[in-house]
Scaffold this active site. Structure first.
Site, PDB file in Angstrom:
ATOM      1  N   LYS A 104       5.915   5.686  12.482  1.00 42.26           N
ATOM      2  CA  LYS A 104       5.336   4.268  12.832  1.00 42.26           C
ATOM      3  C   LYS A 104       4.546   3.989  11.384  1.00 42.26           C
ATOM      4  CE  LYS A 104       3.517   1.532  16.678  1.00 42.26           C
ATOM      5  NZ  LYS A 104       2.473   0.893  15.809  1.00 42.26           N
ATOM      6  N   CYS A 132     -26.460  11.074 -15.250  1.00 45.40           N
ATOM      7  CA  CYS A 132     -27.647  11.758 -15.632  1.00 45.40           C
ATOM      8  C   CYS A 132     -27.771  11.977 -17.099  1.00 45.40           C
ATOM      9  CB  CYS A 132     -27.767  13.316 -14.779  1.00 45.40           C
ATOM     10  SG  CYS A 132     -28.712  14.344 -15.723  1.00 45.40           S
ATOM     11  N   CYS A 190     -28.645  19.955 -17.606  1.00 44.73           N
ATOM     12  CA  CYS A 190     -28.587  19.750 -16.165  1.00 44.73           C
ATOM     13  C   CYS A 190     -27.484  20.827 -15.448  1.00 44.73           C
ATOM     14  CB  CYS A 190     -27.989  18.275 -15.942  1.00 44.73           C
ATOM     15  SG  CYS A 190     -27.556  17.905 -14.054  1.00 44.73           S
TER      16      CYS A 190
HETATM   17  S1  IVH Z   1      10.756  -0.627  16.308  1.00 42.28           S
HETATM   18  C1  IVH Z   1      12.010  -3.020  19.317  1.00 42.28           C
HETATM   19  N1  IVH Z   1      10.301   1.102  14.459  1.00 42.28           N
HETATM   20  O1  IVH Z   1       4.956  -1.039  15.489  1.00 42.28           O
HETATM   21  C2  IVH Z   1      11.200  -2.455  18.674  1.00 42.28           C
HETATM   22  N2  IVH Z   1       8.599  -0.397  15.050  1.00 42.28           N
HETATM   23  O2  IVH Z   1       4.823  -2.640  18.471  1.00 42.28           O
HETATM   24  C3  IVH Z   1      10.746  -2.896  17.723  1.00 42.28           C
HETATM   25  N3  IVH Z   1       6.346  -0.277  13.619  1.00 42.28           N
HETATM   26  O3  IVH Z   1       4.141  -4.119  14.646  1.00 42.28           O
HETATM   27  C4  IVH Z   1       9.629  -2.297  16.642  1.00 42.28           C
HETATM   28  N4  IVH Z   1       7.040   1.499  12.500  1.00 42.28           N
HETATM   29  O4  IVH Z   1       6.148  -3.402  13.199  1.00 42.28           O
HETATM   30  C5  IVH Z   1       9.730  -0.025  15.134  1.00 42.28           C
HETATM   31  N5  IVH Z   1       9.689   2.827  12.778  1.00 42.28           N
HETATM   32  C6  IVH Z   1       9.215   1.832  13.731  1.00 42.28           C
HETATM   33  C7  IVH Z   1       8.057   1.028  13.320  1.00 42.28           C
HETATM   34  C8  IVH Z   1       7.528   0.089  14.113  1.00 42.28           C
HETATM   35  C9  IVH Z   1       5.898   0.436  12.776  1.00 42.28           C
HETATM   36  C10 IVH Z   1       5.623  -1.347  13.985  1.00 42.28           C
HETATM   37  C11 IVH Z   1       6.044  -2.908  14.273  1.00 42.28           C
HETATM   38  C12 IVH Z   1       5.316  -3.478  15.346  1.00 42.28           C
HETATM   39  C13 IVH Z   1       4.900  -2.240  16.103  1.00 42.28           C
HETATM   40  C14 IVH Z   1       5.590  -2.263  17.451  1.00 42.28           C
END
Ligand code: IVH
Length: 678
Positions: A123, A433, A439
């Site tokens: 994520k 320093c 030192c």
């Molecule tokens: S899928 C249908 N995959 O997380 C689902 N989102 O709340 C659509 N994000 O701001 C999102 N990494 O930008 C998906 N590997 C990933 C992700 C991801 C980050 C973020 C996305 C959004 C939030 C989702």
């Protein structure tokens, strides 16, 4: 249930606070509190509203999804909405079990032996964007906005080098790619270091850096913040038959030349999800960008369609969070640390706080300007950030929580280690320093440098030995080296009687040196070999140099105001003068040279290159003597070279000399040249 005045007041207060934080986050890209703290406030309000449904107002922050488009950008209506993911905030990996059980229930899968296949991804912690390609060409880029309507940020996204402007291969009529724009740790650190040096505001974290860059109204400004991109899904598609699984879809996107993160797996069942969670948690710190968790997606696209959506979230995906990388804590003290080169760094001592998976008690404040700019004071509540292997830092102060009566921080004027003066050269961010030779924090570095080959060249005094001698307090300054005898040395690790005797002999030999080597060996800031040579040639002896003030030093060509100040500060520090006096008392000496203008020296204007091994003196010694006679000693042979001195086993430089027809001297020839010129 009765709603008491207290509950009403608290709910109103929370709504008010959350609204303010939303504005700072979504519109200004400048949040004042960490996400984890926002989540706590949000959840408190949600809990109050759940217990007293009459409290829910239509304008409550809990009733809103996503951000709001920014005025100034053209709105873009998403043809297929940009969804969010249901997020498990519990950071324990077992949430995966509940997700898997629910998927199986909803799909009506009862066969335990046939696990559901999941696409597992990181994520990414950046900004969601949608890229629209028509016949392979990037035609539009948009932010998520509220999921239905985003902002047209095509010009800014075009500056992202990893976003292809044209897709590879045979491409669909329309392909909307969803993904994350993010700032890597390296780009974040580089950007902030540049801003800090220029005295300009720094970015709070990479995510805000990314959001700010994408939503920057001036594309030229956006381009100054380097961002990257990872594709993770699709929006509208026309004229393309989708693959059967999400993982195959990402492979196909990679095939079009889109960046797809390599840290992804296809996992089987809940056990596979948990294993992925563990594996990513273990390597999170080593990743070159921020993530705030992992995402699990049902891999089969037909099952995804079957599972469908609940309001704004797909039922087929869940995000699983990791411990937050930013938290609030309180500054208990601000101390300064002295680095091995004398650099003074202010450090905040913190009330222990769990950030990014570890307990943090110290955070760097970088330098005095940073403390002043952020106005961090003892007693303040601050945001601490720890991400990757970067040392934890104080990001900002939460001013609304500052108690009355706190005093601004002032840098100490004296080194906390040795009491020498702390000086901050004009135009420099770092204070130092000035007790370089004395030192405690700088001892090892000072002695290592003093003994190095191009300084006093004490053969056999390696780094390991310096460590031991300093740690055992046998050597406190370079002058103490000359009090060492074989019996003191042979007690040290990996030091036999023979090597101890050799070292004593090397120490004895090093006492006879040249003024330029001695000056270089002192390790004065801004004084490298060239400046040391200039100073030695100009003054001819140490005493007049000790007396020279800044104005006098600046009259010398090649010595600017910064070097002049550093030289003056070094020699003015009584501790350093004591060490120099002790070195001379121990017998360190050099021939005084009659100061003659270089032009009058016998080898003035001659450029000489040394190559191969000499028997009667080292190449450095030969270079010293040639320079003392006014010659320039160069590293490579060119048409401007007057002589090449070739010792044993000379190689390509000798060949080059022959090619260019440059006179070549052997060792005897060199000695003759030195004798005749002297
Ligand atoms: S899928 C249908 N995959 O997380 C689902 N989102 O709340 C659509 N994000 O701001 C999102 N990494 O930008 C998906 N590997 C990933 C992700 C991801 C980050 C973020 C996305 C959004 C939030 C989702």
């Amino acid at each position: 249930m009765i709603v008491t005045g207290d509950v009403l007041a608290r709910a109103a207060e929370l709504r008010e606070q959350l609204r303010g934080h939303d504005y700072r986050y979504y519109v200004l890209d400048a949040p004042e509190i960490p996400d984890a703290e926002y989540d706590r406030l949000f959840q408190e309000l949600q809990a109050l509203e759940a217990a007293h449904s009459e409290l829910v107002t239509p304008d409550s922050p809990t009733q809103r999804v996503g951000g709001r488009p920014l005025a100034g950008f053209t709105p873009v209506r998403h043809r297929s909405p940009m969804l969010s993911i249901h997020t498990e905030t519990d950071t324990r990996p077992d949430g995966a079990q509940a997700f898997d059980a629910q998927i199986r229930r909803e799909l009506g899968l009862n066969d335990e032996a046939a696990p559901v296949e999941y696409a597992c991804e990181l994520k990414f912690d950046g900004l969601a964007i949608s890229l629209r390609y028509e016949h392979g060409l990037l035609t539009q880029a948009a932010t998520r906005g509220d999921g239905e309507t985003g902002e047209d940020v095509t010009q800014n996204v075009r500056t992202l080098k990893t976003v292809p402007l044209r897709l590879q291969g045979s491409t669909p009529e329309v392909l909307e790619v969803r993904g994350e724009a993010y700032m890597s740790h390296a780009d974040f650190e580089r950007y902030n270091a540049r801003q800090r040096t220029a005295g300009l505001p720094t970015l709070v974290n990479p995510r805000n850096g990314a959001a700010g860059a994408i939503r920057q109204l001036d594309p030229a400004q956006a381009a100054k913040r380097p961002l990257s991109f990872f594709a993770y899904g699709l929006g509208e598609v026309q004229g393309w038959e989708l693959p059967e699984t999400h993982s195959a879809l990402l492979d196909a996107l990679a095939g079009f030349g889109l960046p797809v993160c390599g840290h992804r797996v296809v996992a089987q069942g809940a056990a596979g999800l948990i294993a992925f969670h563990h594996a990513v948690a273990a390597k999170r710190d080593a990743l070159p960008f921020d993530i705030d968790g992992v995402v699990y997606k049902v891999n089969r696209l037909d099952w995804q369609r079957q599972l469908g959506f609940r309001t704004r979230e797909p039922r087929w995906a869940v995000a699983h969070k990791f411990p937050a990388q930013e938290q609030l804590t309180v500054v208990e003290a601000i101390e300064v640390q002295v680095g091995r080169t004398g650099a003074i760094t202010p450090v905040a001592r913190l009330k222990p706080v769990f950030v990014g998976g570890v307990t943090v008690t110290n955070a760097t404040l970088h330098n005095a300007d940073e403390v002043a700019r952020k106005d961090v004071r003892v007693g303040d509540t601050v945001i601490v950030r720890r991400a990757g292997d970067v040392i934890p830092e104080v990001v900002s102060v939460v001013l609304e929580r500052r108690p009355a009566g706190l005093h601004p921080f002032a840098m100490p004027e004296q080194c906390p280690m040795c009491g020498s003066q702390i000086l901050r050269p004009a135009g420099e961010a770092v204070a130092r320093c000035m007790g370089g030779l004395y030192c405690r924090a700088q001892r090892k570095e000072a002695i290592r440098h003093f003994a190095s080959r191009r300084a006093l060249d004490i053969e056999g005094l390696g780094d390991k030995l310096v460590e031991q001698l300093v740690d055992r307090e046998q050597v406190r300054s370079p002058a103490d080296l000359y009090a060492l005898d074989a019996s003191m040395l042979s007690g040290l690790e990996r030091m036999g009687g023979k090597s101890a005797e050799n070292l004593v002999r090397a120490l004895e030999r090093s006492k006879t040196t040249t003024l330029e080597r001695f000056l270089y060996a002192l390790g004065i800031r801004e004084v490298g070999e060239t400046t040391a040579r200039t100073l030695a040639a100009h003054f001819g002896a140490l005493e007049p140099l000790l007396r020279a003030d800044e104005a006098r030093l600046q009259q010398i060509s090649d010595i600017g105001p910064v070097a002049a100040a550093a030289i003056r500060a070094f020699f003015q520090e009584p501790h350093n003068r004591d060490v120099i006096a002790s070195l001379q008392a121990a017998g360190v000496q050099w021939p005084e040279t009659v100061v003659k203008p270089v032009a009058e020296l016998p080898l003035a204007g001659k450029t000489i290159v040394l190559t191969g091994t000499l028997d009667s003196l080292s190449r450095d010694q030969a270079a010293d003597r040639l320079r003392a006679l006014g010659a320039k000693v160069a590293g490579s042979v060119s048409k401007k070279t007057d002589y090449v001195v070739a010792g044993r086993d000379a190689g390509s430089k000798l060949d080059k000399a022959h090619q260019l027809g440059i006179p070549v001297l052997d060792e005897a020839g060199l000695l003759a040249l030195l004798d005749h010129s002297a």
